[in-house]
Write a protein that holds these residues in place. Sequence first.
Motif, PDB file in Angstrom:
ATOM      1  N   GLY A  13     -42.059  12.345  38.370  1.00  0.00           N
ATOM      2  CA  GLY A  13     -42.677  11.319  37.530  1.00  0.00           C
ATOM      3  C   GLY A  13     -41.800  10.090  37.381  1.00  0.00           C
ATOM      4  O   GLY A  13     -40.664  10.046  37.874  1.00  0.00           O
ATOM      5  N   CYS A  14     -42.343   9.088  36.679  1.00  0.00           N
ATOM      6  CA  CYS A  14     -41.615   7.837  36.469  1.00  0.00           C
ATOM      7  C   CYS A  14     -40.524   8.015  35.420  1.00  0.00           C
ATOM      8  O   CYS A  14     -39.589   7.238  35.338  1.00  0.00           O
ATOM      9  CB  CYS A  14     -42.585   6.739  36.032  1.00  0.00           C
ATOM     10  N   GLY A  15     -40.666   9.050  34.593  1.00  0.00           N
ATOM     11  CA  GLY A  15     -39.656   9.313  33.571  1.00  0.00           C
ATOM     12  C   GLY A  15     -39.868   8.517  32.298  1.00  0.00           C
ATOM     13  O   GLY A  15     -39.155   8.712  31.312  1.00  0.00           O
ATOM     14  N   CYS A  17     -43.368   7.248  31.115  1.00  0.00           N
ATOM     15  CA  CYS A  17     -44.695   7.258  30.478  1.00  0.00           C
ATOM     16  C   CYS A  17     -44.785   8.419  29.484  1.00  0.00           C
ATOM     17  O   CYS A  17     -43.905   9.276  29.409  1.00  0.00           O
ATOM     18  CB  CYS A  17     -45.794   7.355  31.533  1.00  0.00           C
ATOM     19  N   CYS A  20     -44.525  11.896  31.126  1.00  0.00           N
ATOM     20  CA  CYS A  20     -43.171  12.228  31.577  1.00  0.00           C
ATOM     21  C   CYS A  20     -42.274  12.542  30.388  1.00  0.00           C
ATOM     22  O   CYS A  20     -41.436  13.440  30.458  1.00  0.00           O
ATOM     23  CB  CYS A  20     -42.584  11.081  32.394  1.00  0.00           C
ATOM     24  N   CYS A  28     -48.385  12.148  35.982  1.00  0.00           N
ATOM     25  CA  CYS A  28     -47.859  10.784  35.834  1.00  0.00           C
ATOM     26  C   CYS A  28     -48.555   9.904  36.873  1.00  0.00           C
ATOM     27  O   CYS A  28     -48.629  10.260  38.049  1.00  0.00           O
ATOM     28  CB  CYS A  28     -46.350  10.791  36.074  1.00  0.00           C
TER      29      CYS A  28
HETATM   30 ZN   LIG Z   1     -44.546   8.989  34.220  1.00  0.00          ZN
END
Ligand SMILES: [Zn+2]
Length: 250
Positions: A13-15, A17, A20, A28
Amino acid sequence: MVGQRVVGEINVGCGECELCRTGDPRHCSKRTVLGIVGRDGAHAEFLRLPLMNLLPVPEKIADEHAVFAEPLAAACGIMERTPVTKDKKVAVIGDGKLGLLCAQAMALTGAPVLLIGHHPEKMRIAERRGIETATAKNAAGKRHEFDVVVEASGSASAFDTAVCLLRPRGVLVLKSTFHGTSEINAATIVVNEISIIGSRCGRLAPALDLLKKGAIDVDSLISEEYPLRDGLLAMERGAKKGILKVLLRP
Ligand SMILES: [Zn+2]
């Protein structure tokens, strides 16, 4: 982790959102997926995953069993989407690797599971684990008997079979991705109030736990094994109809 055997969660994931931040990047919207979306997979010379995606493989689990962690996690993921308990009657359509893993994982809940397939030698793998099996023709007599039906065959016609097998208010789990579009008989779904849910990736930790306990027969799912130098042949064999898992040994 250096030098340890690991398996890796494939979704990265983007870490940032909301998803995440709750520790579950599987949905994600900016995710990359190992070997599938924007990230080299295990056929590349090198691949990368964040440290947080890695889980050490317990010593008790052999390499050839550990490689089933991801598909087994996907099978266990069904139970994240709909409860399966021993009072639920379950049918799994499809006797390939995915169907065999789904049937075995769900049978561990104590639920009576029927595997519907058409390869006697594959259905025997399930039977050895106490799972009942039937051909689609024989299962046709079991209309409206099941609480949960899992479609794991990838065949478009299985959708109608699944709907017929479900009792009113039953749950249809779509586990395989059809290629192309499938026509559905929406009236039956409305009249019988069928719930249709999709299921994709599961979590690796429970899968490793099952492999460690030897609770799932994965040995029978390995059709052939090749050294890495025969990689092209292995790919060819793996794509053949009826072949289950083909392993490459580095
Ligand atoms: Zn994310």
